[in-house]
Scaffold this motif. Structure first.
Motif, PDB file in Angstrom:
ATOM      1  N   ARG A 204       4.299   4.564   7.709  1.00 31.74           N
ATOM      2  CA  ARG A 204       5.434   4.702   6.787  1.00 31.74           C
ATOM      3  C   ARG A 204       6.726   4.564   7.575  1.00 31.74           C
ATOM      4  O   ARG A 204       6.772   4.869   8.752  1.00 31.74           O
ATOM      5  CB  ARG A 204       5.418   6.067   6.078  1.00 31.74           C
ATOM      6  N   ILE A 205       7.774   4.122   6.871  1.00 32.96           N
ATOM      7  CA  ILE A 205       9.101   3.980   7.480  1.00 32.96           C
ATOM      8  C   ILE A 205      10.110   4.750   6.635  1.00 32.96           C
ATOM      9  O   ILE A 205      10.161   4.585   5.410  1.00 32.96           O
ATOM     10  CB  ILE A 205       9.526   2.504   7.570  1.00 32.96           C
ATOM     11  N   MET A 206      10.891   5.620   7.297  1.00 35.08           N
ATOM     12  CA  MET A 206      11.975   6.351   6.646  1.00 35.08           C
ATOM     13  C   MET A 206      13.288   5.631   6.949  1.00 35.08           C
ATOM     14  O   MET A 206      13.677   5.528   8.122  1.00 35.08           O
ATOM     15  CB  MET A 206      12.052   7.796   7.169  1.00 35.08           C
ATOM     16  N   VAL A 207      13.941   5.120   5.918  1.00 32.51           N
ATOM     17  CA  VAL A 207      15.205   4.396   6.104  1.00 32.51           C
ATOM     18  C   VAL A 207      16.349   5.353   5.791  1.00 32.51           C
ATOM     19  O   VAL A 207      16.451   5.869   4.673  1.00 32.51           O
ATOM     20  CB  VAL A 207      15.280   3.154   5.197  1.00 32.51           C
ATOM     21  N   GLU A 218      11.654   5.528   1.375  1.00 31.31           N
ATOM     22  CA  GLU A 218      10.441   5.771   2.155  1.00 31.31           C
ATOM     23  C   GLU A 218       9.493   4.615   1.849  1.00 31.31           C
ATOM     24  O   GLU A 218       9.101   4.419   0.704  1.00 31.31           O
ATOM     25  CB  GLU A 218       9.825   7.102   1.738  1.00 31.31           C
ATOM     26  N   ILE A 219       9.183   3.821   2.868  1.00 34.53           N
ATOM     27  CA  ILE A 219       8.404   2.594   2.660  1.00 34.53           C
ATOM     28  C   ILE A 219       7.006   2.747   3.234  1.00 34.53           C
ATOM     29  O   ILE A 219       6.839   3.047   4.424  1.00 34.53           O
ATOM     30  CB  ILE A 219       9.119   1.382   3.304  1.00 34.53           C
ATOM     31  N   GLU A 220       6.008   2.590   2.378  1.00 35.73           N
ATOM     32  CA  GLU A 220       4.615   2.564   2.831  1.00 35.73           C
ATOM     33  C   GLU A 220       4.333   1.186   3.417  1.00 35.73           C
ATOM     34  O   GLU A 220       4.580   0.161   2.774  1.00 35.73           O
ATOM     35  CB  GLU A 220       3.671   2.816   1.649  1.00 35.73           C
ATOM     36  N   VAL A 221       3.837   1.139   4.657  1.00 43.30           N
ATOM     37  CA  VAL A 221       3.525  -0.142   5.300  1.00 43.30           C
ATOM     38  C   VAL A 221       2.094  -0.516   4.914  1.00 43.30           C
ATOM     39  O   VAL A 221       1.159   0.220   5.223  1.00 43.30           O
ATOM     40  CB  VAL A 221       3.691  -0.044   6.827  1.00 43.30           C
ATOM     41  N   PHE A 237       5.325  -9.392   5.464  1.00 42.25           N
ATOM     42  CA  PHE A 237       6.035  -8.789   6.595  1.00 42.25           C
ATOM     43  C   PHE A 237       7.521  -9.128   6.510  1.00 42.25           C
ATOM     44  O   PHE A 237       8.388  -8.260   6.639  1.00 42.25           O
ATOM     45  CB  PHE A 237       5.436  -9.299   7.914  1.00 42.25           C
ATOM     46  N   ASN A 238       7.811 -10.398   6.260  1.00 41.62           N
ATOM     47  CA  ASN A 238       9.208 -10.831   6.207  1.00 41.62           C
ATOM     48  C   ASN A 238       9.915 -10.351   4.945  1.00 41.62           C
ATOM     49  O   ASN A 238      11.121 -10.098   4.959  1.00 41.62           O
ATOM     50  CB  ASN A 238       9.274 -12.350   6.352  1.00 41.62           C
ATOM     51  N   GLU A 239       9.164 -10.189   3.853  1.00 39.72           N
ATOM     52  CA  GLU A 239       9.744  -9.599   2.635  1.00 39.72           C
ATOM     53  C   GLU A 239      10.180  -8.152   2.891  1.00 39.72           C
ATOM     54  O   GLU A 239      11.281  -7.743   2.501  1.00 39.72           O
ATOM     55  CB  GLU A 239       8.727  -9.635   1.488  1.00 39.72           C
ATOM     56  N   LEU A 240       9.306  -7.387   3.531  1.00 39.71           N
ATOM     57  CA  LEU A 240       9.634  -5.987   3.826  1.00 39.71           C
ATOM     58  C   LEU A 240      10.784  -5.890   4.828  1.00 39.71           C
ATOM     59  O   LEU A 240      11.656  -5.024   4.702  1.00 39.71           O
ATOM     60  CB  LEU A 240       8.399  -5.263   4.375  1.00 39.71           C
TER      61      LEU A 240
END
Length: 249
Positions: A204-207, A218-221, A237-240
């Motif tokens: 996960r990524i916290m922006v 909060e983005i689930e990878v 990958f490039n969209e995210l």
């Protein structure tokens, strides 16, 4: 229900008698054996957040919980890997690793054997009796990560660990870290400025926004593990990556 490795509960932090607000009500968790990244603009309070989690600072309000216990303002609950390797220059490479094992409760003789086994696993056995100054930056960071991995604390904080490395060494270290972590999972919270690094490594990524920092998203990878070294070629990958770039604008 399993206990979270880390839980931040409504964290506010300000300095200068409240005139400078840095963190504005941050709440999130890191699950056991989960790899979470924090990404945000420069000055968004990421370093302050690490100081709060590590107990070096206290929040203005809010709570830090590690492994189900309140640890706000309390030290000794995390393993930490800084941007610079900060190995002990007067100890050999093996002795730096042995110290981490001994702190974790491994007996002296067993720690000496285990240190060499681990150095062999990360491809640095030939440097066991050398001192850190003979290692390249990437090699020093491997030893630094290994020392954090072997420490007894359940939560590892990685503070832009590859930020000082050149681009090629950084890519090599990212792949190396991913492989070692997938074999020896621990709970990890990584601060990085690199969106690609966050997408490659994280669950996960916290922006975060600019200061006073709030959690923008909060983005689930979604990529399966083990991760492909060619992940960056995938359209998703490039969209995210673009989605995160847009959030940071």
């Amino acid at each position: 229900m399993s206990t979270s490795a880390l839980e931040l509960k409504d964290i506010y932090k300000s300095f200068d008698s409240g005139s400078k607000q840095v963190l504005d009500g941050l709440s999130f968790t890191v699950a056991e054996n989960e790899f979470v990244s924090i990404i945000g603009p420069s000055g968004s309070g990421k370093t302050t957040l690490f100081q709060l989690i590590g107990g070096l600072e206290k929040p203005t309000s809010g709570e830090v919980w590690i492994s189900g216990k309140p640890t706000t303002g309390s030290r000794g609950h995390i393993a930490y890997m800084p941007q610079q390797a900060s190995l002990m220059p007067w100890r050999s490479v093996a002795a730096n690793i042995e110290l981490a094992l001994q702190v974790a409760g491994v007996e002296r003789k067993a720690s000496g054997i285990a240190a060499r086994e681990w150095l062999d696993r990360i491809g640095l056995l030939e440097y066991a009796d050398s001192y850190p100054h003979v290692l390249s930056g990437g090699m020093q960071q491997r030893v630094s990560f290994l020392r954090a991995l072997l420490s007894p604390q359940p939560l590892m904080l990685l503070d832009e660990p590859f930020g000082a490395l050149d681009a090629l060494t950084r890519q090599q270290m990212q792949r190396w870290l991913m492989e070692i972590w997938e074999q020896n999972k621990r709970s990890v919270l990584l601060v990085t400025h690199s969106i690609e690094e966050a997408l490659l490594l994280s669950d996960r990524i916290m922006v975060l926004s600019s200061a006073p920092a709030v959690l923008l998203e909060e983005i689930e990878v979604p990529f399966a593990r083990p991760r492909s070294p060619q992940l960056w070629k995938e359209p998703l990958f490039n969209e995210l990556k673009q989605q995160i770039q847009d959030l940071l604008q």
